[in-house]
Design a protein around this motif. Structure first.
Motif, short mmCIF file in Angstrom:
data_model
loop_
_atom_site.label_atom_id
_atom_site.label_comp_id
_atom_site.label_asym_id
_atom_site.label_seq_id
_atom_site.Cartn_x
_atom_site.Cartn_y
_atom_site.Cartn_z
N PHE A 15 2.76 -2.53 4.74
CA PHE A 15 1.93 -2.02 5.83
C PHE A 15 0.79 -3.00 6.13
O PHE A 15 0.54 -3.35 7.29
N LEU A 16 0.07 -3.42 5.10
CA LEU A 16 -1.07 -4.32 5.30
C LEU A 16 -0.64 -5.63 5.95
O LEU A 16 -1.38 -6.21 6.76
N ASP A 17 0.54 -6.08 5.62
CA ASP A 17 1.03 -7.35 6.14
C ASP A 17 1.32 -7.30 7.64
O ASP A 17 1.50 -8.34 8.27
N GLN A 18 1.35 -6.10 8.22
CA GLN A 18 1.70 -5.96 9.64
C GLN A 18 0.50 -5.53 10.50
O GLN A 18 0.68 -5.12 11.63
N GLN A 19 -0.70 -5.67 9.97
CA GLN A 19 -1.90 -5.26 10.71
C GLN A 19 -2.54 -6.46 11.41
O GLN A 19 -2.75 -7.50 10.77
N TYR A 20 -2.87 -6.30 12.69
CA TYR A 20 -3.47 -7.37 13.49
C TYR A 20 -4.64 -6.78 14.29
O TYR A 20 -4.69 -5.58 14.55
N VAL A 21 -5.56 -7.66 14.67
CA VAL A 21 -6.63 -7.25 15.59
C VAL A 21 -6.59 -8.16 16.81
O VAL A 21 -6.17 -9.33 16.73
N SER A 22 -7.01 -7.61 17.95
CA SER A 22 -7.06 -8.38 19.18
C SER A 22 -8.44 -8.23 19.81
O SER A 22 -8.90 -7.12 20.04
N VAL A 23 -9.11 -9.37 20.02
CA VAL A 23 -10.43 -9.40 20.65
C VAL A 23 -10.39 -10.39 21.81
O VAL A 23 -10.03 -11.56 21.61
N ASP A 24 -10.72 -9.93 22.98
CA ASP A 24 -10.71 -10.78 24.18
C ASP A 24 -9.37 -11.50 24.36
O ASP A 24 -9.30 -12.66 24.75
N GLY A 25 -8.29 -10.79 24.03
CA GLY A 25 -6.96 -11.34 24.20
C GLY A 25 -6.49 -12.24 23.08
O GLY A 25 -5.34 -12.70 23.09
N GLN A 26 -7.33 -12.49 22.08
CA GLN A 26 -6.94 -13.34 20.96
C GLN A 26 -6.53 -12.48 19.77
O GLN A 26 -7.30 -11.68 19.27
N GLU A 27 -5.29 -12.65 19.36
CA GLU A 27 -4.72 -11.83 18.30
C GLU A 27 -4.83 -12.55 16.95
O GLU A 27 -4.52 -13.73 16.85
N THR A 28 -5.26 -11.82 15.93
CA THR A 28 -5.46 -12.39 14.60
C THR A 28 -4.85 -11.47 13.56
O THR A 28 -5.02 -10.25 13.62
N LYS A 29 -4.16 -12.05 12.59
CA LYS A 29 -3.66 -11.26 11.47
C LYS A 29 -4.86 -10.73 10.70
O LYS A 29 -5.74 -11.49 10.30
N PHE A 30 -4.93 -9.43 10.49
CA PHE A 30 -6.15 -8.82 9.97
C PHE A 30 -6.31 -8.98 8.46
O PHE A 30 -7.38 -9.33 7.97
N VAL A 31 -5.25 -8.73 7.70
CA VAL A 31 -5.34 -8.81 6.25
C VAL A 31 -4.76 -10.16 5.81
O VAL A 31 -3.56 -10.38 5.88
N ARG A 32 -5.65 -11.03 5.35
CA ARG A 32 -5.23 -12.38 4.96
C ARG A 32 -4.54 -12.38 3.61
O ARG A 32 -3.65 -13.18 3.35
N GLY A 33 -4.98 -11.49 2.72
CA GLY A 33 -4.38 -11.46 1.40
C GLY A 33 -5.06 -10.46 0.50
O GLY A 33 -5.78 -9.56 0.96
#
Length: 621
Positions: A15-33
C-alpha cells in the motif's frame, strides 16, 4: 472483487509503495522508504516483509530510534512535506524511544509515519519480553504514549483493520493543516497474519494537495482592516516556504512598502540583503525587526503559529492600536491573537490580497529611508559581531561569521537547540530559500546530527552542515554512522563551550549564580560540580566512528578546515572550541520564564519583580 492473500505487514508495504502526492501538477512518490531498527516485535513481521518486498521502498538501518525519526522528519521538512520515510521499531523501549521525535514532528507540522511493534493481540504468550503490564487496564502498551504526540493513532489488532487505518493515515500525512506524526501500532502476531485483501487496495493512489483559495469575504475583511494602517509589518513563518510562496511574498512586500521579519521556520523566505528584509523577530530577533514590531499598527502573519519566541511572550507588539491579519492554511493558527483570519494557502492568499489592496491603492506610511536606516544599522551590528575579538579565545559569533562567509550560499545549515539557534536566527545571512533548516518548534536537543543526515538524503547535490553544541552532540550523534553506511556526507560544525551554556546564561540572567549546566569535574573539597572543565576530544571521537575530523581554534584554522571538509567525500566533523558567553542576547526582546517569588537571593527576587512588570506590559491574549 479479486483479492490477494498477504500478511498484514506485506499489505502495508505494498500500500505505501503506491502512494503519491500531486502539487501544482507535479506528481511525487510520497513514501520514499522505511527507516528501521529491528527487534523481536517487528523483525519477523515487517522486517521479513521488507526483506522480500518487490516494491520500490528503500530500507535504511537506523542506529537510534529517536535519531532515525528526526532524520525522517528533516527529510520531509527539506522536501516541503511532499515525501516521507516511515520508521519501524520493535515493542517496548524501541517504540518509546521514538516518542520524543514524534512530538518534535507534530509540533513542527512535519509528516512522519511511525510503525512500532506492539504486544500480541492474541495475548496467548503474555507477558512477552518488553511488554508493559498495567494491572488496571491490560489494553495499555508502550505504544499508548504516542496518542498524545500523534495527529492520528491506531492499533491494528486484526489484519483487515489495516485498510481503514492506512487510508486515514494518508489523509493526515498529506494534509498541510493537520499533518504531524502518525502512529500505526502493529501487534507482532498480527503483522504476520494473512488476509485476502482486495487488489484495489493496492492501486496507485494520488493525493492532490490542492491549494486552498481564500474566501472573498476574508480578503475583504483584511482590506478593510488595513485601511489607514501606516506601519504594517509582515511576519514570514514556515508556511511561506512550504507553500512555495517566496516570490509572492516578495512581490506583496514590494508593492506596498511593507517590511518583512522572519521566524525561525520562515528564515530564508527572502534573501538577507533584500531591502525589505529586516531580519529575525522576537526573543532571538534582530534590532530592526523588533523595533518595527513595537511600532507596528498592523501585523500580517503569513504561515506562522505565533510561538512565544516569535511574539516575545506577547510583548513584541507594543502599539495599543495594533491589529493582526493571519494568513495560514490551518484555521487553528489563523485564529490566534484575536486576528482576522484568512484560512488559505499562503501563495493564493498573498496574491488575492495583493490584487485587492492594489485596487484600493494602498501603500504603507513609512518615512522615506526609515526601513533602510534600521536595516543598515542592524547590518553593521552583524558585521561587528562577525568580527568580534575575544582575549580568552574564539568568540562564537566570530566563528559563525567565518562559516557564513566561507561555505556556499546554496549550502543547508541544520540546527535546533542551545545558544546557536539564537545567534543563527539573528546573524545568519541566508541568500537562497530552504538553506536555513531550524527545528525550533520543539528545540529538541540531539536533532542536529540526525536532521543533517535527513537533509543530506533530501538534498544530495547540496552541502549540508549540522551546527551543533557539545551538549546536543553528546545526546545524539548516532546517525553519523548511518550517513557513512549510506554514503550521504554532511559536515558537523561542533561548537565546544563546555556544557549547556544557553541555559547557564538563562540562569544568570534571572538572578542565579549558575548551577549544574557546565561540564565540570566534581570537586572533592566542596562536593559540587565546580572543578575544571572536562577535556573531551570530539574530533578523535568522530574519527573512531569512521568520519573525517579537524580542529579549528582560530578564524584562519576554521576557514582552512571548512575548505578541506568540502573536499571530503564522507561525513566530516570540525571541532570549534569557543569561549562560553560569547553569544548574542537582548535587542529589544523579552522571554517569560517562571522566576521564583521567594528566594534567599536578592537578585532572584529583583528578577521576579522585573518579570511581573513585563507580564503586565504584554498582551493578555
Amino acid at each position: 472483487m479479486s483479492t490477494i492473500r498477504l500478511t498484514m505487514a506485506q499489505a502495508l508495504l505494498r500500500f505505501l509503495d503506491q502512494q503519491y502526492v500531486s502539487v501544482d501538477g507535479q506528481e511525487t512518490k510520497f513514501v520514499r522508504g522505511v527507516m528501521g531498527i529491528f527487534g523481536h516485535g517487528n523483525v519477523t513481521g515487517l522486517g521479513e516483509a521488507l526483506e522480500r518486498s518487490a516494491g520500490d521502498l528503500t530500507y535504511i538501518q537506523g542506529k537510534n530510534e529517536q535519531g532515525m525519526v528526526h532524520a525522517a522528519a528533516a527529510y520531509a521538512k527539506q522536501q516541503n512535506r511532499r515525501q516521507i520515510y516511515a520508521c519501524t521499531t520493535s515493542i517496548g523501549p524501541g517504540a518509546l524511544n521514538m516518542v520524543t521525535a514524534a512530538a518534535t514532528a507534530t509540533v513542527n507540522r512535519i509528516p512522519v509515519l511511525l510503525l512500532p511493534g506492539d504486544n500480541f493481540a492474541s495475548r496467548q504468550p503474555d507477558p512477552v519480553l518488553q511488554q508493559l503490564e498495567v494491572v488496571g487496564d491490560y489494553t495499555v502498551s508502550a505504544t499508548d504514549p504516542f496518542k498524545s504526540v500523534s495527529k492520528y493513532w491506531d492499533r491494528i489488532v486484526r489484519p483487515e483493520q489495516l485498510m481503514s487505518a492506512a487510508i486515514q493515515a494518508m489523509r493526515v500525512l498529506t494534509d498541510p493543516a493537520e499533518t504531524g506524526a502518525v502512529t500505526l501500532a502493529l501487534p507482532q502476531d498480527v503483522q504476520a497474519e494473512a488476509y485476502d485483501y482486495p487488489e484495489a487496495f493496492f492501486d496507485k493512489k494520488v493525493h492532490y494537495l490542492d491549494r486552498r483559495p481564500p474566501a472573498r469575504e476574508a480578503v475583504n475583511r483584511a482590506v478593510a482592516c488595513m485601511a489607514g494602517k501606516q506601519r504594517p509589518l509582515i511576519i514570514a513563518g514556515g508556511g511561506v516556504l512550504y507553500a512555495d510562496a517566496t516570490k509572492e511574498l516578495m512581490a506583496f512586500a514590494a508593492a506596498f512598502g511593507i517590511p518583512v521579519a522572519e521566524t525561525q521556520a520562515g528564515k530564508s523566505s527572502l534573501p538577507w540583503n533584500h531591502p525589505l528584509n529586516v531580519g529575525a523577530i522576537g526573543v532571538t530577533g534582530a534590532l530592526a525587526a523588533n523595533v518595527l514590531a513595537k511600532q507596528a499598527d498592523l501585523i500580517i502573519g503569513v504561515g506562522t503559529r505565533y510561538s512565544d519566541f516569535t511574539t516575545a511572550s506577547k510583548s513584541a507588539f507594543a502599539n495599543p492600536k495594533v491589529q493582526f491579519i493571519n494568513i495560514n492554511v490551518s484555521g487553528f493558527d489563523s485564529s490566534k491573537l484575536s486576528g482576522i483570519g484568512i484560512t488559505a494557502d499562503a501563495k493564493e492568499a498573498l496574491s488575492a490580497l495583493k490584487d485587492a489592496l492594489t485596487a484600493q491603492r494602498y501603500v504603507s506610511g513609512y518615512e522615506n529611508g526609515y526601513i533602510g536606516s534600521l536595516k543598515a544599522e542592524w547590518d553593521g551590528e552583524v558585521d561587528r559581531l562577525y568580527n568580534a575579538e575575544c582575549e580568552e579565545g574564539f568568540a562564537q559569533t566570530r566563528a559563525l561569521g567565518v562559516i557564513n562567509q566561507t561555505i556556499d550560499p546554496s549550502a543547508v545549515i541544520v540546527c535546533a537547540a542551545g545558544s546557536l539557534p539564537g545567534d543563527l536566527h539573528r546573524l545568519w545571512r541566508s541568500s537562497e530559500p530552504k538553506t536555513y533548516h531550524m527545528e525550533y518548534g520543539f528545540s529538541c536537543m540531539g536533532y542536529e546530527v540526525s536532521g543533517a543526515f535527513g537533509a543530506a538524503l533530501a538534498e544530495p547535490n547540496r552541502e549540508v552542515y549540522a551546527v551543533v553544541g557539545d551538549g546536543s552532540y553528546l545526546m545524539l550523534h548516532s546517525e553519523m554512522v548511518t550517513s557513512l553506511q549510506e554514503g550521504r556526507k554532511f559536515t558537523v560544525l561542533l561548537f565546544d563551550n563546555h556544557g549547556f551554556q544557553c541555559i547557564h546564561n538563562l540562569q544568570r540572567g534571572h538572578g542565579s549564580d549558575g548551577f549544574g549546566n557546565e561540564f565540570r569535574y566534581r570537586e572533592a573539597a566542596t562536593g559540587k560540580l565546580t572543578g575544571g572543565y572536562m577535556p573531551i576530544d570530539f574530533a578523535e571521537h568522530a574519527r573512531s566512528l569512521g568520519a573525517k575530523a579537524y580542529k579549528a581554534n582560530t578564524p584562519e584554522e576554521l576557514k582552512e578546515a571548512l575548505l578541506k571538509a568540502k573536499e571530503e567525500t564522507v561525513t566530516t566533523l570540525i571541532e570549534i572550541p569557543v569561549v562560553p558567553g560569547t553569544n548574542t542576547q537582548g535587542y529589544e526582546s523579552w522571554w517569560q520564564v517562571g522566576v521564583p517569588e521567594v528566594s534567599e537571593s536578592e537578585k532572584v527576587v529583583a528578577a521576579h519583580e522585573e518579570m511581573k512588570k513585563n507580564i503586565q506590559a504584554a498582551r493578555p491574549i
